[in-house]
Design a protein around this motif. Sequence first.
Motif, PDB file in Angstrom:
ATOM      1  N   ASN A 137      72.857  29.129  54.799  1.00 15.34           N
ATOM      2  CA  ASN A 137      73.998  29.671  54.058  1.00 15.34           C
ATOM      3  C   ASN A 137      73.661  30.877  53.200  1.00 15.34           C
ATOM      4  O   ASN A 137      74.369  31.174  52.235  1.00 15.34           O
ATOM      5  N   GLU A 138      72.595  31.571  53.516  1.00 15.49           N
ATOM      6  CA  GLU A 138      72.239  32.813  52.847  1.00 15.49           C
ATOM      7  C   GLU A 138      72.011  33.879  53.908  1.00 15.49           C
ATOM      8  O   GLU A 138      71.535  33.584  55.000  1.00 15.49           O
ATOM      9  N   THR A 139      72.344  35.118  53.567  1.00  9.69           N
ATOM     10  CA  THR A 139      72.175  36.217  54.502  1.00  9.69           C
ATOM     11  C   THR A 139      70.912  36.990  54.157  1.00  9.69           C
ATOM     12  O   THR A 139      70.676  37.342  53.001  1.00  9.69           O
ATOM     13  N   PHE A 140      70.104  37.234  55.171  1.00  7.42           N
ATOM     14  CA  PHE A 140      68.882  38.015  55.043  1.00  7.42           C
ATOM     15  C   PHE A 140      68.906  39.108  56.102  1.00  7.42           C
ATOM     16  O   PHE A 140      69.659  39.024  57.078  1.00  7.42           O
ATOM     17  N   THR A 141      68.073  40.106  55.930  1.00  5.57           N
ATOM     18  CA  THR A 141      67.877  41.119  56.960  1.00  5.57           C
ATOM     19  C   THR A 141      66.440  41.018  57.444  1.00  5.57           C
ATOM     20  O   THR A 141      65.509  40.911  56.644  1.00  5.57           O
ATOM     21  N   LEU A 142      66.280  41.032  58.760  1.00  8.66           N
ATOM     22  CA  LEU A 142      64.965  41.029  59.390  1.00  8.66           C
ATOM     23  C   LEU A 142      64.787  42.349  60.122  1.00  8.66           C
ATOM     24  O   LEU A 142      65.716  42.828  60.774  1.00  8.66           O
ATOM     25  N   GLU A 143      63.595  42.922  60.022  1.00  9.17           N
ATOM     26  CA  GLU A 143      63.273  44.116  60.794  1.00  9.17           C
ATOM     27  C   GLU A 143      61.948  43.887  61.501  1.00  9.17           C
ATOM     28  O   GLU A 143      60.922  43.655  60.857  1.00  9.17           O
ATOM     29  N   PHE A 144      61.975  43.938  62.826  1.00  9.45           N
ATOM     30  CA  PHE A 144      60.811  43.678  63.650  1.00  9.45           C
ATOM     31  C   PHE A 144      60.221  44.989  64.148  1.00  9.45           C
ATOM     32  O   PHE A 144      60.944  45.907  64.529  1.00  9.45           O
ATOM     33  N   SER A 145      58.891  45.048  64.175  1.00  7.81           N
ATOM     34  CA  SER A 145      58.161  46.213  64.669  1.00  7.81           C
ATOM     35  C   SER A 145      57.012  45.735  65.552  1.00  7.81           C
ATOM     36  O   SER A 145      56.634  44.565  65.520  1.00  7.81           O
ATOM     37  N   TYR A 146      56.459  46.678  66.293  1.00  6.53           N
ATOM     38  CA  TYR A 146      55.342  46.373  67.186  1.00  6.53           C
ATOM     39  C   TYR A 146      54.209  47.347  66.923  1.00  6.53           C
ATOM     40  O   TYR A 146      54.423  48.560  66.819  1.00  6.53           O
ATOM     41  N   ASN A 147      52.991  46.833  66.821  1.00  8.57           N
ATOM     42  CA  ASN A 147      51.796  47.644  66.671  1.00  8.57           C
ATOM     43  C   ASN A 147      51.133  47.715  68.037  1.00  8.57           C
ATOM     44  O   ASN A 147      50.532  46.731  68.489  1.00  8.57           O
ATOM     45  N   GLU A 148      51.284  48.870  68.676  1.00  9.19           N
ATOM     46  CA  GLU A 148      50.803  49.013  70.049  1.00  9.19           C
ATOM     47  C   GLU A 148      49.276  48.952  70.136  1.00  9.19           C
ATOM     48  O   GLU A 148      48.734  48.309  71.046  1.00  9.19           O
ATOM     49  N   SER A 149      48.578  49.560  69.205  1.00  6.47           N
ATOM     50  CA  SER A 149      47.113  49.572  69.294  1.00  6.47           C
ATOM     51  C   SER A 149      46.516  48.179  69.080  1.00  6.47           C
ATOM     52  O   SER A 149      45.495  47.840  69.658  1.00  6.47           O
ATOM     53  N   GLY A 150      47.165  47.349  68.259  1.00  7.09           N
ATOM     54  CA  GLY A 150      46.677  45.995  68.030  1.00  7.09           C
ATOM     55  C   GLY A 150      47.366  44.936  68.870  1.00  7.09           C
ATOM     56  O   GLY A 150      46.974  43.778  68.848  1.00  7.09           O
ATOM     57  N   ASP A 151      48.433  45.335  69.577  1.00  8.23           N
ATOM     58  CA  ASP A 151      49.237  44.422  70.401  1.00  8.23           C
ATOM     59  C   ASP A 151      49.715  43.219  69.582  1.00  8.23           C
ATOM     60  O   ASP A 151      49.429  42.070  69.919  1.00  8.23           O
ATOM     61  N   PHE A 152      50.420  43.526  68.467  1.00 10.37           N
ATOM     62  CA  PHE A 152      51.018  42.455  67.679  1.00 10.37           C
ATOM     63  C   PHE A 152      52.338  42.916  67.079  1.00 10.37           C
ATOM     64  O   PHE A 152      52.618  44.107  67.000  1.00 10.37           O
ATOM     65  N   VAL A 198      57.200  41.577  60.993  1.00 11.92           N
ATOM     66  CA  VAL A 198      58.589  41.457  60.552  1.00 11.92           C
ATOM     67  C   VAL A 198      58.646  41.725  59.053  1.00 11.92           C
ATOM     68  O   VAL A 198      57.756  41.344  58.304  1.00 11.92           O
ATOM     69  N   ASP A 199      59.703  42.426  58.643  1.00 14.57           N
ATOM     70  CA  ASP A 199      60.015  42.645  57.236  1.00 14.57           C
ATOM     71  C   ASP A 199      61.219  41.788  56.893  1.00 14.57           C
ATOM     72  O   ASP A 199      62.136  41.632  57.714  1.00 14.57           O
ATOM     73  N   LEU A 200      61.228  41.237  55.699  1.00 13.99           N
ATOM     74  CA  LEU A 200      62.309  40.366  55.241  1.00 13.99           C
ATOM     75  C   LEU A 200      62.953  40.977  54.012  1.00 13.99           C
ATOM     76  O   LEU A 200      62.259  41.324  53.048  1.00 13.99           O
ATOM     77  N   TYR A 201      64.276  41.107  54.052  1.00 12.88           N
ATOM     78  CA  TYR A 201      65.045  41.666  52.939  1.00 12.88           C
ATOM     79  C   TYR A 201      66.172  40.710  52.561  1.00 12.88           C
ATOM     80  O   TYR A 201      66.688  39.980  53.408  1.00 12.88           O
ATOM     81  N   ARG A 202      66.565  40.783  51.291  1.00  7.62           N
ATOM     82  CA  ARG A 202      67.720  40.027  50.795  1.00  7.62           C
ATOM     83  C   ARG A 202      68.633  41.012  50.065  1.00  7.62           C
ATOM     84  O   ARG A 202      68.159  41.839  49.299  1.00  7.62           O
ATOM     85  N   PRO A 203      69.942  40.913  50.308  1.00  3.28           N
ATOM     86  CA  PRO A 203      70.849  41.801  49.571  1.00  3.28           C
ATOM     87  C   PRO A 203      70.920  41.396  48.108  1.00  3.28           C
ATOM     88  O   PRO A 203      70.828  40.218  47.770  1.00  3.28           O
ATOM     89  N   ASP A 204      71.082  42.398  47.236  1.00  3.55           N
ATOM     90  CA  ASP A 204      71.268  42.092  45.817  1.00  3.55           C
ATOM     91  C   ASP A 204      72.747  42.227  45.465  1.00  3.55           C
ATOM     92  O   ASP A 204      73.590  42.457  46.332  1.00  3.55           O
ATOM     93  N   SER A 205      73.065  42.099  44.216  1.00  2.91           N
ATOM     94  CA  SER A 205      74.476  42.124  43.781  1.00  2.91           C
ATOM     95  C   SER A 205      75.103  43.506  43.909  1.00  2.91           C
ATOM     96  O   SER A 205      76.308  43.654  43.776  1.00  2.91           O
ATOM     97  N   PHE A 206      74.311  44.531  44.193  1.00  8.74           N
ATOM     98  CA  PHE A 206      74.827  45.892  44.358  1.00  8.74           C
ATOM     99  C   PHE A 206      74.843  46.318  45.821  1.00  8.74           C
ATOM    100  O   PHE A 206      74.892  47.501  46.133  1.00  8.74           O
ATOM    101  N   ASP A 207      74.779  45.348  46.724  1.00  9.18           N
ATOM    102  CA  ASP A 207      74.745  45.608  48.166  1.00  9.18           C
ATOM    103  C   ASP A 207      73.558  46.471  48.586  1.00  9.18           C
ATOM    104  O   ASP A 207      73.622  47.194  49.579  1.00  9.18           O
ATOM    105  N   GLN A 208      72.487  46.387  47.844  1.00  7.40           N
ATOM    106  CA  GLN A 208      71.231  47.031  48.211  1.00  7.40           C
ATOM    107  C   GLN A 208      70.319  45.950  48.795  1.00  7.40           C
ATOM    108  O   GLN A 208      70.452  44.781  48.472  1.00  7.40           O
TER     109      GLN A 208
END
Length: 112
Positions: free
Chosen positions: A21-36, A39-49
Amino acid sequence: MEYIDVNKSELPERFEIDLANETFTLEFSYNESGDFFTVDLYRPDSFDQEVPLVLGEKLTLNQPLWNDFSSLDLPAPSIVPRDLAQKEGRITWDNFGISVFLYIADEADIDE
């Protein structure tokens, strides 16, 4: 178990997800040289940031994300990269989204 669908051909991929029941933002990336993947995890604040909670978390097979952090701001359910057939030794470009998926798990699921 429910899993999070990540389109690795669209990386970096960023989307909102509702967890316990909470909204989060996930951002996935890939490191090609390390083959892994990371993920970044964000939560909105009261100012929609978006407030970063964890940046650059490496996806490790069978290890819950953000396991090394203890914060009330982190999502309640665990997210665990898993290969249910237990054939993979690590997460790679070739198996992520094929045999390895990010499962949304409760504590009972993690202990299995």
